[in-house]
Motif scaffolding. Structure first.
Motif, mmCIF file in Angstrom:
data_model
loop_
_atom_site.group_PDB
_atom_site.id
_atom_site.type_symbol
_atom_site.label_atom_id
_atom_site.label_comp_id
_atom_site.label_asym_id
_atom_site.label_seq_id
_atom_site.Cartn_x
_atom_site.Cartn_y
_atom_site.Cartn_z
ATOM 1 N N VAL A 15 0.872 -1.161 0.000
ATOM 2 C CA VAL A 15 0.000 0.000 0.000
ATOM 3 C C VAL A 15 0.910 1.212 0.000
ATOM 4 C CG1 VAL A 15 -1.715 1.329 1.282
ATOM 5 C CG2 VAL A 15 -1.887 -1.157 1.186
ATOM 6 N N VAL A 16 0.760 2.057 -1.016
ATOM 7 C CA VAL A 16 1.560 3.265 -1.150
ATOM 8 C C VAL A 16 0.673 4.463 -0.823
ATOM 9 C CG1 VAL A 16 2.823 4.729 -2.778
ATOM 10 C CG2 VAL A 16 3.064 2.250 -2.884
ATOM 11 N N ALA A 17 1.183 5.362 -0.004
ATOM 12 C CA ALA A 17 0.480 6.597 0.346
ATOM 13 C C ALA A 17 1.343 7.769 -0.106
ATOM 14 C CB ALA A 17 0.242 6.664 1.845
ATOM 15 N N LEU A 18 0.731 8.693 -0.848
ATOM 16 C CA LEU A 18 1.439 9.871 -1.345
ATOM 17 C C LEU A 18 0.651 11.126 -1.013
ATOM 18 C CD1 LEU A 18 2.256 8.488 -4.870
ATOM 19 C CD2 LEU A 18 3.904 8.868 -3.061
ATOM 20 N N ARG A 35 -4.134 13.449 -0.191
ATOM 21 C CA ARG A 35 -3.474 12.203 0.189
ATOM 22 C C ARG A 35 -4.055 11.104 -0.689
ATOM 23 N NH1 ARG A 35 0.953 10.482 3.352
ATOM 24 N NH2 ARG A 35 0.381 8.617 4.519
ATOM 25 N N VAL A 36 -3.201 10.423 -1.415
ATOM 26 C CA VAL A 36 -3.618 9.373 -2.349
ATOM 27 C C VAL A 36 -3.097 8.030 -1.832
ATOM 28 C CG1 VAL A 36 -3.440 8.544 -4.720
ATOM 29 C CG2 VAL A 36 -3.554 10.992 -4.282
ATOM 30 N N LEU A 37 -3.969 7.022 -1.850
ATOM 31 C CA LEU A 37 -3.603 5.663 -1.442
ATOM 32 C C LEU A 37 -3.750 4.731 -2.626
ATOM 33 C CD1 LEU A 37 -5.617 5.425 1.892
ATOM 34 C CD2 LEU A 37 -3.221 6.035 1.614
ATOM 35 N N ASP A 70 -5.228 2.813 9.562
ATOM 36 C CA ASP A 70 -6.563 3.186 9.077
ATOM 37 C C ASP A 70 -6.570 3.381 7.564
ATOM 38 O OD1 ASP A 70 -7.636 3.077 11.609
ATOM 39 O OD2 ASP A 70 -7.397 5.226 11.973
ATOM 40 N N GLU A 71 -5.510 3.972 7.025
ATOM 41 C CA GLU A 71 -5.420 4.165 5.575
ATOM 42 C C GLU A 71 -5.303 2.829 4.858
ATOM 43 O OE1 GLU A 71 -3.375 8.574 5.211
ATOM 44 O OE2 GLU A 71 -2.061 6.835 5.434
ATOM 45 N N ILE A 72 -4.527 1.915 5.419
ATOM 46 C CA ILE A 72 -4.376 0.594 4.810
ATOM 47 C C ILE A 72 -5.721 -0.126 4.777
ATOM 48 C CG2 ILE A 72 -3.331 -1.687 5.120
ATOM 49 C CD1 ILE A 72 -0.869 -0.197 6.256
ATOM 50 N N THR A 73 -6.450 -0.058 5.876
ATOM 51 C CA THR A 73 -7.769 -0.689 5.930
ATOM 52 C C THR A 73 -8.705 -0.086 4.894
ATOM 53 O OG1 THR A 73 -7.495 -1.158 8.277
ATOM 54 C CG2 THR A 73 -9.747 -1.171 7.422
ATOM 55 N N ALA A 74 -8.683 1.243 4.758
ATOM 56 C CA ALA A 74 -9.570 1.915 3.799
ATOM 57 C C ALA A 74 -9.296 1.462 2.372
ATOM 58 C CB ALA A 74 -9.421 3.427 3.917
ATOM 59 N N VAL A 75 -8.039 1.438 1.966
ATOM 60 C CA VAL A 75 -7.719 1.092 0.575
ATOM 61 C C VAL A 75 -7.928 -0.395 0.305
ATOM 62 C CG1 VAL A 75 -5.222 0.676 0.763
ATOM 63 C CG2 VAL A 75 -6.148 1.681 -1.315
ATOM 64 N N LEU A 76 -7.719 -1.246 1.298
ATOM 65 C CA LEU A 76 -7.939 -2.682 1.091
ATOM 66 C C LEU A 76 -9.418 -3.015 0.948
ATOM 67 C CD1 LEU A 76 -5.359 -4.322 3.505
ATOM 68 C CD2 LEU A 76 -5.233 -4.103 1.019
ATOM 69 N N HIS A 77 -10.285 -2.210 1.527
ATOM 70 C CA HIS A 77 -11.721 -2.467 1.439
ATOM 71 C C HIS A 77 -12.388 -1.771 0.255
ATOM 72 C CE1 HIS A 77 -11.122 -3.994 5.507
ATOM 73 N NE2 HIS A 77 -12.193 -4.725 5.255
ATOM 74 N N HIS A 78 -11.617 -1.055 -0.553
ATOM 75 C CA HIS A 78 -12.184 -0.405 -1.733
ATOM 76 C C HIS A 78 -11.922 -1.275 -2.953
ATOM 77 C CE1 HIS A 78 -12.789 2.531 -4.935
ATOM 78 N NE2 HIS A 78 -13.608 3.094 -4.075
ATOM 79 N N PRO A 79 -12.933 -1.486 -3.801
ATOM 80 C CA PRO A 79 -12.755 -2.399 -4.942
ATOM 81 C C PRO A 79 -11.681 -1.970 -5.940
ATOM 82 C CG PRO A 79 -14.955 -1.400 -4.969
ATOM 83 C CD PRO A 79 -14.282 -0.963 -3.721
ATOM 84 N N ASP A 80 -11.478 -0.665 -6.131
ATOM 85 C CA ASP A 80 -10.466 -0.197 -7.083
ATOM 86 C C ASP A 80 -9.065 -0.177 -6.489
ATOM 87 O OD1 ASP A 80 -12.420 0.188 -8.983
ATOM 88 O OD2 ASP A 80 -12.645 2.312 -8.542
ATOM 89 N N GLY A 81 -8.949 -0.069 -5.174
ATOM 90 C CA GLY A 81 -7.640 0.024 -4.547
ATOM 91 C C GLY A 81 -6.957 1.358 -4.765
ATOM 92 N N LEU A 82 -7.733 2.396 -5.103
ATOM 93 C CA LEU A 82 -7.213 3.752 -5.316
ATOM 94 C C LEU A 82 -8.151 4.742 -4.646
ATOM 95 C CD1 LEU A 82 -6.232 3.658 -9.075
ATOM 96 C CD2 LEU A 82 -4.764 4.487 -7.264
ATOM 97 N N ARG A 91 -9.107 14.188 9.798
ATOM 98 C CA ARG A 91 -9.525 12.789 9.929
ATOM 99 C C ARG A 91 -11.027 12.606 9.719
ATOM 100 N NH1 ARG A 91 -4.968 10.457 9.132
ATOM 101 N NH2 ARG A 91 -3.364 11.025 10.588
ATOM 102 N N GLU A 92 -11.811 13.692 9.790
ATOM 103 C CA GLU A 92 -13.261 13.592 9.635
ATOM 104 C C GLU A 92 -13.677 13.403 8.182
ATOM 105 O OE1 GLU A 92 -12.079 16.875 10.772
ATOM 106 O OE2 GLU A 92 -11.590 15.823 12.600
ATOM 107 N N GLU A 93 -12.849 13.794 7.256
ATOM 108 C CA GLU A 93 -13.205 13.686 5.845
ATOM 109 C C GLU A 93 -13.155 12.231 5.395
ATOM 110 O OE1 GLU A 93 -12.083 15.266 1.426
ATOM 111 O OE2 GLU A 93 -10.917 15.968 3.105
ATOM 112 N N LEU A 94 -14.112 11.855 4.585
ATOM 113 C CA LEU A 94 -14.176 10.491 4.068
ATOM 114 C C LEU A 94 -13.239 10.328 2.882
ATOM 115 C CD1 LEU A 94 -18.035 9.958 4.191
ATOM 116 C CD2 LEU A 94 -16.313 9.208 5.852
ATOM 117 N N TRP A 95 -12.902 9.090 2.574
ATOM 118 C CA TRP A 95 -12.092 8.782 1.394
ATOM 119 C C TRP A 95 -12.987 8.754 0.166
ATOM 120 C CZ3 TRP A 95 -6.984 8.874 1.600
ATOM 121 C CH2 TRP A 95 -6.381 8.752 2.837
#
Length: 107
Positions: A15-18, A35-37, A70-82, A91-95
């Motif tokens: 998982v890359v975060a930029l 912030r991009v995951l 938390d970021e790793i969990t978010a990107v792993l649960h998204h179907p596109d992975g982006l 922290r209140e803003e959604l991905w």
């Protein structure tokens, strides 16, 4: 140029975060930071996924800002992975899916 980092997962993928300038009609650097995951098989493929979407000036130098659990969990649960979030410190803003970021850049 970007700040970021990566985490290698137990299955070998990463998982890359930029943290990047928000893309605008004239390219990167037109607005505030985002912030991009990216979830991919390796770091090179993660960066290639972003470059293929039009974010050409994306590089990962070092591991100064790796993704949080938390970021790793978010990107792993998204179907596109982006994913992206406009205010990395809020922290209140959604991905959001990456296509929402790129859609606003085209306007």
């Amino acid at each position: 140029m970007s700040a970021g980092g990566f985490n290698r997962l137990p299955n070998g993928s990463v998982v890359v975060a930029l943290t990047l300038p928000r893309p605008g009609p004239s390219g990167l650097g037109a607005g505030p930071k985002v912030r991009v995951l990216v979830h991919a098989a390796n770091r090179s493929r993660a960066l290639t996924r972003l470059r293929n979407l039009g974010l050409r000036a994306v590089y990962l130098r070092g591991n100064a800002e790796p993704p949080t659990p938390d970021e790793i969990t978010a990107v792993l649960h998204h179907p596109d992975g982006l994913l992206w979030r406009a205010a990395p410190e809020a922290r209140e803003e959604l991905w959001h899916p990456i296509r929402a970021l790129l859609k606003t850049a085209v306007r």
